[in-house]
Design an enzyme around this catalytic site. Structure first.
Site, PDB file in Angstrom:
ATOM      1  N   GLU A  47      41.911   3.906  27.580  1.00 43.77           N
ATOM      2  CA  GLU A  47      40.472   3.824  27.784  1.00 43.77           C
ATOM      3  C   GLU A  47      40.198   4.255  29.224  1.00 43.77           C
ATOM      4  O   GLU A  47      40.821   3.735  30.152  1.00 43.77           O
ATOM      5  CB  GLU A  47      39.977   2.384  27.565  1.00 43.77           C
ATOM      6  CG  GLU A  47      38.474   2.313  27.752  1.00 43.77           C
ATOM      7  CD  GLU A  47      37.879   0.937  27.484  1.00 43.77           C
ATOM      8  OE1 GLU A  47      38.633  -0.007  27.186  1.00 43.77           O
ATOM      9  OE2 GLU A  47      36.645   0.831  27.596  1.00 43.77           O
TER      10      GLU A  47
ATOM     11  N   ARG B  90      54.339  -5.553  25.741  1.00 43.61           N
ATOM     12  CA  ARG B  90      53.842  -4.868  26.919  1.00 43.61           C
ATOM     13  C   ARG B  90      54.746  -5.150  28.107  1.00 43.61           C
ATOM     14  O   ARG B  90      55.500  -6.112  28.120  1.00 43.61           O
ATOM     15  CB  ARG B  90      52.389  -5.172  27.255  1.00 43.61           C
ATOM     16  CG  ARG B  90      51.937  -6.559  27.141  1.00 43.61           C
ATOM     17  CD  ARG B  90      50.427  -6.780  27.209  1.00 43.61           C
ATOM     18  NE  ARG B  90      49.657  -6.066  28.193  1.00 43.61           N
ATOM     19  CZ  ARG B  90      48.635  -5.253  27.880  1.00 43.61           C
ATOM     20  NH1 ARG B  90      48.301  -5.051  26.639  1.00 43.61           N
ATOM     21  NH2 ARG B  90      47.940  -4.665  28.827  1.00 43.61           N
TER      22      ARG B  90
ATOM     23  N   LYS C  23      43.645  -4.178  33.936  1.00 41.21           N
ATOM     24  CA  LYS C  23      42.742  -3.306  34.671  1.00 41.21           C
ATOM     25  C   LYS C  23      41.593  -4.098  35.279  1.00 41.21           C
ATOM     26  O   LYS C  23      41.091  -3.742  36.336  1.00 41.21           O
ATOM     27  CB  LYS C  23      42.218  -2.200  33.752  1.00 41.21           C
ATOM     28  CG  LYS C  23      43.168  -1.009  33.714  1.00 41.21           C
ATOM     29  CD  LYS C  23      42.619   0.126  32.885  1.00 41.21           C
ATOM     30  CE  LYS C  23      42.921  -0.057  31.430  1.00 41.21           C
ATOM     31  NZ  LYS C  23      42.498   1.043  30.581  1.00 41.21           N
TER      32      LYS C  23
HETATM   33  P1  ATP Z   1      44.610  -3.365  30.373  1.00 44.31           P
HETATM   34  O1  ATP Z   1      44.768  -4.712  29.750  1.00 44.31           O
HETATM   35  O2  ATP Z   1      45.435  -3.159  31.589  1.00 44.31           O
HETATM   36  O3  ATP Z   1      43.182  -2.963  30.550  1.00 44.31           O
HETATM   37  P2  ATP Z   1      44.691  -1.820  28.007  1.00 44.31           P
HETATM   38  O4  ATP Z   1      45.721  -2.026  26.958  1.00 44.31           O
HETATM   39  O5  ATP Z   1      43.316  -2.272  27.719  1.00 44.31           O
HETATM   40  O6  ATP Z   1      45.281  -2.377  29.353  1.00 44.31           O
HETATM   41  P3  ATP Z   1      44.348   0.936  27.546  1.00 44.31           P
HETATM   42  O7  ATP Z   1      43.816   1.985  28.430  1.00 44.31           O
HETATM   43  O8  ATP Z   1      43.579   0.557  26.358  1.00 44.31           O
HETATM   44  O9  ATP Z   1      44.617  -0.325  28.442  1.00 44.31           O
HETATM   45  O10 ATP Z   1      45.852   1.273  27.142  1.00 44.31           O
HETATM   46  C1  ATP Z   1      46.291   2.512  26.670  1.00 44.31           C
HETATM   47  C2  ATP Z   1      47.632   2.347  26.036  1.00 44.31           C
HETATM   48  O11 ATP Z   1      48.574   1.828  26.965  1.00 44.31           O
HETATM   49  C3  ATP Z   1      47.568   1.357  24.888  1.00 44.31           C
HETATM   50  O12 ATP Z   1      48.288   1.885  23.795  1.00 44.31           O
HETATM   51  C4  ATP Z   1      48.228   0.127  25.428  1.00 44.31           C
HETATM   52  O13 ATP Z   1      48.854  -0.609  24.429  1.00 44.31           O
HETATM   53  C5  ATP Z   1      49.204   0.691  26.442  1.00 44.31           C
HETATM   54  N1  ATP Z   1      49.445  -0.287  27.504  1.00 44.31           N
HETATM   55  C6  ATP Z   1      48.541  -0.846  28.322  1.00 44.31           C
HETATM   56  N2  ATP Z   1      49.108  -1.753  29.138  1.00 44.31           N
HETATM   57  C7  ATP Z   1      50.434  -1.763  28.823  1.00 44.31           C
HETATM   58  C8  ATP Z   1      51.561  -2.490  29.300  1.00 44.31           C
HETATM   59  N3  ATP Z   1      51.449  -3.395  30.275  1.00 44.31           N
HETATM   60  N4  ATP Z   1      52.757  -2.240  28.739  1.00 44.31           N
HETATM   61  C9  ATP Z   1      52.887  -1.324  27.767  1.00 44.31           C
HETATM   62  N5  ATP Z   1      51.862  -0.611  27.264  1.00 44.31           N
HETATM   63  C10 ATP Z   1      50.643  -0.818  27.776  1.00 44.31           C
HETATM   64 MG    MG Z   2      42.167  -1.407  26.069  1.00 43.82          MG
END
Ligand code: ATP
Ligand code: MG
Length: 553
Positions: free
Chosen positions: A34, A260, A270
């Site tokens: 995102e 994760r 984030k």
């Molecule tokens: P955050 O909680 O940091 O905002 P998010 O999962 O909402 O992270 P996205 O931009 O939606 O962030 O993530 C894009 C991809 O990266 C998704 O497939 C997510 O599962 C993966 N991802 C995000 N954070 C991690 C992590 N700490 N370890 C492994 N994969 C991750």
């Molecule tokens: Mg997300």
């Protein structure tokens, strides 16, 4: 593309099976960020997994912006994400995709669900909806709008789409099961009203699809075979499958969850990273103390070291916290072999060699790497006045101290043996100059009379050296799991950045940003990609020479 040796994991085993059974003949993955912040090391795990699989199986991996929440998303983030994925060594075929590319189709599928009696417009307040949802122990209650006729629902959704309802007053919900043990199946909202300008679609829409509805359909439209996501989406898989089972679409990707990455002494969400930036706790998303790709890059991490880290941590379904020393070991191992050596003095004190002719300058030859002749040599000017590290001199010391001591000898790295004769101090008693003599017969060899000189210290020639700023970094937080603290700001490490003013050998004046060096006996550094210039050299410490994480524990 980055070519690393493939390492097996449970997801690759599933893919192997799917290829062997003929379920798929091609592998197609995607990385779906995102655009609401910079990418961090957790995303790197997902990138290396998704793009790495595509690479190893000669398949494809799409970069797809999951952009359904226009209020939080920005084109700046779209750009930084592309830059970071490329920097990591990956590319996607053609243009990046956007979930918003599919808004027309998504809207059509929502209408299809309504037509099938599988979705309805709910005018309950958000609070009422929350109450009707029930809890993990108690089933939910059907909304009074649940049995509205298809015709009415079609009209209400058209009105929603035409902007006739205020935000928060109408929502389209999937009609699934208010008593499901999976909360996500209790008639989840799939479309909501948002009068927001979207960075890709402008003002075309005032209704936006929710993540769970969007993601599975976007995957299917792109022909994704394996949709890899993190464990918190385990329950959402039921909804992922429900949506695809109930709309007219041929493709049904398999969602597979993995754990994760959590890294000690930092935060990864984030939302929290945003706070650090907004509150000025760091200089920006690319502050070298941030766990962002841009921050790590600026600090001197290389793409291969980040990929190596992602390989070493592996991919499982087990949640855990990875130690920072594991990340640092990856860059240290790489730079130990690959980084050229140079000399820098970060806390300088003047040293005068009294028996060295005034005005004379010698160009000494120094190897760029002690164990790799192929890296060549460089010239180092040597003269009567040099700088050494303040902590490399003591007026008196025991035998364990293998540096310069009054009346004793030490070797200057790549140069001669010197002996400290006397010191000069200021009014406060601080040493301002160390006066030495040197043994001219010790360049590249031991003293002729068999004297043993064990210590070696680094130095730079005072007149030739270039002034430089050194930024020394430590962990950003003082506790291993700051995210678990009520006030995570209170656990910030006040000494996470220490700035020193010193000198580098003259050749470093042309060091390119992000290019790694080992400053001998100090650590690995690179020129800062924002603030370093010929006028003002700035070096960031990437990592120390040794792992100190466990010493301090
Ligand atoms: P955050 O909680 O940091 O905002 P998010 O999962 O909402 O992270 P996205 O931009 O939606 O962030 O993530 C894009 C991809 O990266 C998704 O497939 C997510 O599962 C993966 N991802 C995000 N954070 C991690 C992590 N700490 N370890 C492994 N994969 C991750
Ligand atoms: Mg997300």
């Amino acid at each position: 593309m980055a070519a690393d040796a493939p390492r097996s994991n449970f997801i690759r085993q599933i893919i192997d099976k799917d290829l062997a059974s003929g379920k798929h003949s091609q592998v197609h993955t995607r990385f779906p960020p995102e655009p609401n912040g910079f990418l961090h090391i957790g995303h790197a795990k997902s990138i290396v997994l998704n793009f790495g699989i595509a690479e190893d199986y000669q398949g494809t991996c799409n970069l797809r912006f999951d952009d359904t929440n226009p209020l939080k998303e920005k084109v700046d983030f779209v750009n930084s994400i592309q830059e970071d994925v490329r920097w990591l060594g990956y590319d996607w075929e053609g243009k990046p995709r956007y979930s918003s590319n599919y808004f027309d189709q998504l809207h059509g599928f929502a209408v299809e669900l309504i037509e099938k009696g599988l979705a309805y417009v709910d005018f309950s307040t958000q609070e009422a909806m929350r109450e009707m949802r029930g809890t993990l122990k108690e089933p939910g209650v059907n909304s009074p709008y649940r049995d509205t006729s298809v015709e009415e629902n079609l009209k209400h959704f058209a009105d929603m789409t035409a902007g006739k309802y205020e935000e928060g007053t109408a929502a389209l919900r999937a009609k699934i099961d208010m008593s499901s043990p999976f909360m996500v199946l209790r008639d989840p909202v799939i479309y909501r009203v948002r009068f927001a300008h979207h960075h890709q679609t402008g003002d075309k829409w005032c209704v936006y699809p929710m993540y769970d509805f969007t993601h599975c359909i976007s995957d299917a439209l792109e022909g994704i075979t394996h949709s890899l996501c993190t464990l918190e989406f385990q329950d959402n898989r039921r909804l992922y499958d429900w949506v695809l089972d109930n709309i007219s679409i041929d493709c049904h990707p398999q969602q597979i969850e993995f754990s994760r990455l959590n890294l000690q002494y930092t935060v990864m969400s984030k939302r929290k990273l945003h706070l650090l930036v907004e509150e000025g706790k760091v200089s920006g998303w690319d502050d070298p103390r941030m766990p962002t790709i841009a921050g790590m890059r600026r600090r001197g991490y290389t793409p291969s070291s980040v990929r190596e880290f992602c390989h070493r941590i592996g991919v499982t379904k087990m949640d855990n916290q990875v130690e920072m020393s594991m990340l640092e070991a990856c860059i240290r191992d790489e730079l130990n072999h690959g980084a050229p050596r140079a000399m820098a003095v970060i806390d300088p004190v003047r040293l005068v060699i009294e028996n060295y002719p005034e005005g004379e300058v010698e160009q000494l030859q120094a190897p760029n790497h002690p164990n790799d002749d192929s890296m060549g040599t460089r010239e180092l000017p040597f003269a009567r006045e040099i700088y050494i590290e303040r902590e490399d001199f003591r007026e008196s010391a025991n035998k364990k101290y293998k540096r310069l001591v009054l009346d004793k000898e030490v070797r200057l790295r790549n140069a001669y043996v010197v002996k400290a004769e006397r010191v000069e101090k200021d009014a406060d008693g601080n040493i301002t100059t160390i006066f030495c003599t040197y043994d001219p017969d010790t360049l590249g060899k031991d003293p002729a009379d068999g004297r043993k000189v064990k210590g070696v210290i680094h130095w730079v020639a005072a007149e030739h050296a270039k002034p430089a700023e050194f930024r020394l970094y430590d962990r950003l937080f003082q506790v291993p799991n700051p995210a678990a603290e009520e006030d995570f700001f209170s656990t910030l490490n006040p000494d996470s950045l220490v700035v020193k003013q010193g000198y580098v050998e003259p050749g470093m004046a042309t060091a390119k940003a992000e290019q790694p060096f080992q400053f001998e006996r100090i650590g690995y550094f690179c020129a800062d990609n924002q603030d370093s210039s010929a006028k003002q050299l700035v070096f960031n410490q990437t990592v120390g020479l040794r792992d100190t994480w466990n010493d301090e524990a």
